[in-house]
Design a protein around this motif. Structure first.
Motif, short mmCIF file in Angstrom:
data_model
loop_
_atom_site.label_atom_id
_atom_site.label_comp_id
_atom_site.label_asym_id
_atom_site.label_seq_id
_atom_site.Cartn_x
_atom_site.Cartn_y
_atom_site.Cartn_z
N PRO A 137 0.81 -1.21 0.00
CA PRO A 137 0.00 0.00 0.00
C PRO A 137 0.85 1.28 0.00
CG PRO A 137 -0.72 -1.52 1.71
CD PRO A 137 0.61 -1.99 1.24
N HIS A 138 0.27 2.34 -0.55
CA HIS A 138 0.98 3.60 -0.76
C HIS A 138 0.20 4.74 -0.13
CE1 HIS A 138 3.09 6.72 -3.17
NE2 HIS A 138 1.90 7.24 -3.40
N LEU A 139 0.93 5.68 0.49
CA LEU A 139 0.32 6.92 0.99
C LEU A 139 0.82 8.06 0.13
CD1 LEU A 139 -1.39 8.36 3.24
CD2 LEU A 139 0.80 8.79 4.39
N SER A 152 -4.65 7.14 -0.12
CA SER A 152 -3.96 5.85 -0.10
C SER A 152 -4.25 5.08 -1.38
CB SER A 152 -4.39 5.02 1.11
OG SER A 152 -5.77 4.67 1.00
N SER A 154 -4.35 1.05 -2.34
CA SER A 154 -4.28 -0.29 -1.77
C SER A 154 -3.51 -1.24 -2.67
CB SER A 154 -5.69 -0.83 -1.54
OG SER A 154 -6.29 -1.14 -2.79
N LEU A 265 0.84 8.27 8.35
CA LEU A 265 1.76 7.13 8.27
C LEU A 265 1.68 6.27 9.53
CD1 LEU A 265 4.94 8.71 6.64
CD2 LEU A 265 3.68 6.72 5.79
N TYR A 270 2.17 1.43 5.43
CA TYR A 270 2.46 1.83 4.05
C TYR A 270 3.88 1.46 3.66
CZ TYR A 270 -1.80 4.59 4.62
OH TYR A 270 -3.09 4.98 4.85
N ALA A 298 9.44 3.59 4.93
CA ALA A 298 8.77 3.51 3.62
C ALA A 298 9.64 4.14 2.53
CB ALA A 298 7.42 4.21 3.67
#
Length: 342
Positions: A137-139, A152, A154, A265, A270, A298
């Motif tokens: 997953p990415h923020l 975000s 997924s 975060l 993430y 991250a």
């Protein structure tokens, strides 16, 4: 090959994106110098300039070796200025019809959201699916003159808003701050340049709404605080304190953005953190978000400087990487949506 059009505000842009290699070619006509005479974007002028410059841009695109390989057209549908978007959509529909290829619509904000992944793809297109999986997953944080959004992505590539500003965007606050200080447009770069010679702790400006806002952000109070501060100072005092005012004001914006990013975060697992949008070019902001990513273990991803502002390359990339969303807008469903959101 995807031929992409972008005209959401004051940039007329075309690009050809190649899924096997990255951005094959791109062209942008910027109107910044024209609008700087008015202290901001004038919609009627922006629309007129799109009408004037898409033709010459298309002629340049047709002369490029990539043109015969175009198999799809992508165009920004929104958000943005309605008349400006309409010019781009009309041009894109005409070209798609002439080339007899399908056309899809792209959400401008979703394109910004995916733009930090473009350098990852360009470095190793063949291994990108695997590399992408390792980064989700990415923020992400989009920071521009019109939007400030934490979101975000997924593992299934679903985009979800985490928070946003409740009033002014961070970029708008910088532009308005520069106007209050009399240092020109666009405000962000002007403030950043002057801030290099100032003290960030010289003036105490608010960092937003505090804990009662959750993860949401606010910049209207910051702008008001600067106005009251300047009004309380003599003209000569403002002039001699300009660098300190810029440094303190810019730091307040960066602290608010990086603070909320750090809080977000802490609430999720993430694997990567992204930064995009026009304000992403601010070196202080990049360093602050990168530090938050490092602290969370991250990977930090940032859109390339040429792809932080409005550009067609990210529209082409989004049409490919975010294909399921793009293909919801094609044929009879392809229409301008100025109020679209993430």
């Amino acid at each position: 090959m995807i031929l992409a059009f972008e005209s959401s505000c004051d940039e007329s842009a075309l690009a050809v994106f190649d899924p096997d290699a990255g951005v094959a070619c791109e062209w942008v006509h910027s109107q910044i110098e024209l609008h700087s005479q008015h202290g901001g974007v004038v919609p009627d002028i922006a629309t007129r300039e799109h009408l004037r410059h898409f033709g010459p841009l298309l002629e340049r695109a047709k002369a490029n070796p990539a043109w015969p390989r175009v198999s799809e057209v992508a165009v920004t549908l929104g958000p943005g200025l309605a008349a400006c978007l309409a010019v781009g959509v009309a041009a894109a529909k005409s070209v798609a019809r002439a080339l007899r290829v399908p056309i899809v619509g792209v959400n401008h904000l979703r394109a910004h959201a995916w733009s930090p992944f473009m350098p990852v793809h360009a470095q190793a297109p063949d291994s990108f699916p695997t590399d992408l999986a390792r980064l989700l997953p990415h923020l992400g944080l989009i920071v521009s003159g019109g939007n400030t959004i934490l979101f975000s992505i997924s593992e299934a590539k679903v985009l979800t808003k985490v928070s946003a500003t409740r009033d002014d965007a961070a970029g708008e606050a910088l532009d308005k701050g520069a106007k209050l200080l009399g240092i020109g447009y666009p405000g962000g770069p002007a403030i950043e340049k002057l801030a290099r010679g100032g003290r960030a702790d010289a003036f105490d400006f608010p960092r937003g709404m505090g804990r009662q806002a959750g993860l949401d952000m606010s910049f209207s109070g910051l702008k008001t605080s600067l106005r009251y501060r300047v009004q309380a100072m003599k003209e000569e005092e403002v002039r001699t304190s300009l660098a300190d005012l810029c440094a303190s004001y810019q730091t307040a914006v960066i602290d608010a953005l990086s603070g909320r990013t750090g809080e977000a975060l802490a609430q999720g697992a993430y694997k990567s953190v992204g930064l995009s949008g026009g304000v992403a070019n601010n070196l202080g902001l990049r360093a602050a978000i990168q530090e938050k990513a490092r602290g969370a273990g991250a990977t930090f991803l940032a859109a390339e400087p040429r792809h932080t502002g409005d550009n067609a390359a990210m529209i082409g990339f989004a049409a490919w990487i975010d294909a399921a969303d793009a293909r919801r807008f094609s044929g009879s469903t392809l229409r301008v949506d100025p109020g679209a959101y993430l």
